[in-house]
Each structure stands twice: as C-alpha cells, then as structure tokens.
Design a protein around this motif. Structure first.
Motif, PDB file in Angstrom:
ATOM      1  N   GLU A 151      28.635  32.693  30.412  1.00  0.00           N
ATOM      2  CA  GLU A 151      29.318  33.946  30.056  1.00  0.00           C
ATOM      3  C   GLU A 151      29.517  34.819  31.302  1.00  0.00           C
ATOM      4  O   GLU A 151      30.582  35.395  31.501  1.00  0.00           O
ATOM      5  CB  GLU A 151      28.442  34.702  29.062  1.00  0.00           C
TER       6      GLU A 151
ATOM      7  N   ARG B 206      21.206  38.158  21.315  1.00  0.00           N
ATOM      8  CA  ARG B 206      21.116  38.547  22.732  1.00  0.00           C
ATOM      9  C   ARG B 206      19.760  39.181  22.999  1.00  0.00           C
ATOM     10  O   ARG B 206      19.241  39.893  22.153  1.00  0.00           O
ATOM     11  CB  ARG B 206      22.187  39.580  23.073  1.00  0.00           C
TER      12      ARG B 206
ATOM     13  N   THR C 158      22.208  40.478  35.764  1.00  0.00           N
ATOM     14  CA  THR C 158      21.712  40.195  34.413  1.00  0.00           C
ATOM     15  C   THR C 158      20.380  39.438  34.413  1.00  0.00           C
ATOM     16  O   THR C 158      19.576  39.610  33.516  1.00  0.00           O
ATOM     17  CB  THR C 158      22.728  39.361  33.588  1.00  0.00           C
TER      18      THR C 158
ATOM     19  N   SER D 235      17.907  40.002  17.699  1.00  0.00           N
ATOM     20  CA  SER D 235      17.351  39.215  18.805  1.00  0.00           C
ATOM     21  C   SER D 235      16.311  38.270  18.219  1.00  0.00           C
ATOM     22  O   SER D 235      15.886  38.433  17.067  1.00  0.00           O
ATOM     23  CB  SER D 235      16.664  40.135  19.813  1.00  0.00           C
TER      24      SER D 235
ATOM     25  N   GLU E  46      19.999  29.378  25.590  1.00  0.00           N
ATOM     26  CA  GLU E  46      20.444  30.777  25.588  1.00  0.00           C
ATOM     27  C   GLU E  46      20.718  31.245  27.010  1.00  0.00           C
ATOM     28  O   GLU E  46      21.716  31.899  27.296  1.00  0.00           O
ATOM     29  CB  GLU E  46      19.412  31.697  24.931  1.00  0.00           C
TER      30      GLU E  46
ATOM     31  N   THR F  84      24.225  32.399  28.634  1.00  0.00           N
ATOM     32  CA  THR F  84      24.356  33.694  29.311  1.00  0.00           C
ATOM     33  C   THR F  84      24.964  33.511  30.712  1.00  0.00           C
ATOM     34  O   THR F  84      25.795  34.305  31.152  1.00  0.00           O
ATOM     35  CB  THR F  84      22.969  34.386  29.415  1.00  0.00           C
TER      36      THR F  84
ATOM     37  N   ALA G 169      20.790  30.583  21.267  1.00  0.00           N
ATOM     38  CA  ALA G 169      21.527  31.839  21.256  1.00  0.00           C
ATOM     39  C   ALA G 169      22.431  31.969  20.032  1.00  0.00           C
ATOM     40  O   ALA G 169      22.899  33.048  19.724  1.00  0.00           O
ATOM     41  CB  ALA G 169      22.370  31.930  22.524  1.00  0.00           C
TER      42      ALA G 169
ATOM     43  N   ARG H 133      25.566  35.467  17.356  1.00  0.00           N
ATOM     44  CA  ARG H 133      25.139  35.290  18.756  1.00  0.00           C
ATOM     45  C   ARG H 133      24.026  36.284  19.025  1.00  0.00           C
ATOM     46  O   ARG H 133      24.256  37.494  19.025  1.00  0.00           O
ATOM     47  CB  ARG H 133      26.349  35.509  19.680  1.00  0.00           C
TER      48      ARG H 133
END
Length: 291
Positions: free
Chosen positions: A247, A204, A265, A37, A240, A244, A74, A202
């Motif tokens: 996604e 997260r 999320t 991260s 990022e 997200t 990201a 990637r």
C-alpha cells in the motif's frame, strides 16, 4: 444500553458488520461486531466467551485447524467465520544450536503474542518434534518475550550462540480431543487464494477499519512476494505488514520515495536497505506482470 460512540465516517458501515466466531477447540457460536483492529477483535471475542484477551493466540478463518494459510491477517471476508485459538499446554524444550539457521519463521497476532508460522523441512527445529507450528514462544533462555513483536523474537533466536544449548518455553494452542491433527508444517500461501469478487473488512493497526474490495490480483501477487522477502531477510511472515508495505508503494515514483514512506509508517522495524530495494522491485514486478 449506552449509545455507541460515533465512529469515524469511513468506518460507520464497517462498525456494524457482524461476524460469527467460535473457540477453535470447541464452543458455542458467538457474534462479534464493532471492532477496527486485531486488538479490538480479540477483546470482543474474549468478552463473548468470558476469557482474557491475552489467552487468544491467533485466529483462523473458516477452519478450526492450526492452518497457517487461513490465519486472520489484514483482511476478513464479510462471510468469513472466525475461529480463535487459545493458549493450551505449556512445554519446555532444550536444543543444541548446531546450525546458524534454526528453520523457524515467526509471526505475531498484533497484540503481543509471537508464534511459529513455519518450520523448514529438515531444519534443526524440524528434528525437535516437541516444537510445532502454532506454538507461542513465551521465553528464550528464561527471558520472557511474550510482549515482544515477531521481528524482535526472530532476531533473538538468530543471535543465539552457535554450539551452545538454549531453552525455549512454548505454549501450544488448545486442541479438541477428537480433533487432534497431525503436526502441520505450514503450507505456502498459494493455497490460501481468497475467493474473488467479495468485499472484505480491512483491519489496520492505526486508524479505523474500512470495507474494501478484495486486493487486485496484481496487489495480491505483490503482497505474497513481499511476505516471502520478509521471511528471507527477517525470519518473519506477516501478511498484514506485507499488505501495508505494498500500500505504501502504491503511488511512489522511485525507491527513495518508497523508503521515506516506509520509514514514516514502519520506522520501528529498521528494515535493511537492500530489503527495501528488493520490496520496491517486487512491487514493480507485480505491476509489470512479471510475477
């Protein structure tokens, strides 16, 4: 050396990747590995250079300049060179809020440092020459906001009363003396096209990092559009976060399903309904080739 803790299966390969890194104002080259991260990456870079992680404001890829198109988001390409920009000079500025919109777009580094990503040309803040792209906003009217997320800082700036003066304390990134750059406005993303056919790491905020193919062109267009919508609705830019969101919409059938997924999320953002609807529309447009 102690045996490293076993990494979750998908990131076993990711944890062994090595990246070269330097401090943007000049330093020897170091190497970092084993991060999943942004927070872990900053800790590793800090360790290499013997500084505190909180001194790192943001990282750029493949340039030591304060270039907002090259911000680490990201994705890190496996060949990318990471430059860390650390806190430099402090400065204070007092501004009379003559306009509802200040013209600032805020982003953050994912570890509690919100900074200016863009200054709109001709805006109130554009006329305030001491305020520059890359500056970290430390306090607003004496209130310390250095642990606040970018959306909280953007909201506080928006809520400042019109017709009154306000005071900002800012920290600028340290610059090398021979590399003083003209003040940059922060250009648009189109110039930051990532070269195709490479794998990326990637990162997260939750869960392990994974090595993935580059986002498809469709996804890249959707991400760029969502990033622009974030600026319009919330005064923030965050690749990022945009990635997200795209996604989260990947396999959803309708805006309601999408809204539920976003809430799960990213609930703490409290996105306005019309924003969520527009984001859903942008993802659809990208899929249909309309962007």
């Amino acid at each position: 050396a102690p045996a490293p803790a076993a990494a979750p299966a998908p990131s076993a390969g990711a944890s062994r990747l090595q990246f070269h890194t330097q401090l943007a104002h000049g330093s020897p080259t170091g190497r970092v590995e084993g991060f999943g991260s942004a927070r872990e990456l900053y800790a590793k870079i800090a360790e290499v250079f013997g500084i505190r992680p909180s001194q790192i404001m943001f990282c750029t890829l493949n340039t030591h300049k304060v270039d907002m198109d090259k911000l680490l988001g990201a994705q890190i390409g496996l060949e990318d060179f990471i430059f860390a920009h650390v806190k430099g000079q402090r400065k204070e500025v007092e501004v009379l809020k003559t306009d509802d919109l200040l013209g600032l777009t805020i982003t953050d580094n994912g570890t509690g440092c919100a900074f200016i990503k863009r200054i709109k040309e001709g805006s109130l803040m554009d006329q305030t020459k001491t305020v520059c792209v890359g500056d970290h906003i430390e306090t607003i009217n004496g209130k310390n906001v250095s642990e606040c997320r970018h959306y909280e800082v953007a909201k506080m700036l928006k809520d400042l009363e019109k017709g009154r003066k306000f005071k900002l304390e800012l920290v600028e990134p340290m610059k090398a003396f021979e590399k003083l750059e003209p003040r940059s406005k922060g250009r648009t993303l189109s110039e930051a096209k990532i070269s195709k056919g490479r794998e990326t790491l990637r990162l997260r905020s939750k869960g392990p990092a994974t090595v993935e193919e580059m986002p498809t062109e469709v996804e890249e267009k959707a991400i760029k559009k969502v990033d622009e919508l974030l600026e319009t609705y919330m005064g923030i830019r965050d690749i990022e976060l945009a990635a997200t969101m795209v996604e989260a919409g990947r396999d959803k059938k309708n805006p309601d399903e999408f809204a539920v997924a976003l809430d799960e999320t990213l609930g703490d953002f409290a996105f306005p309904d019309e924003f969520v609807f527009d984001v859903w529309g942008a993802i659809g447009d990208a899929k249909q080739g309309r962007l």
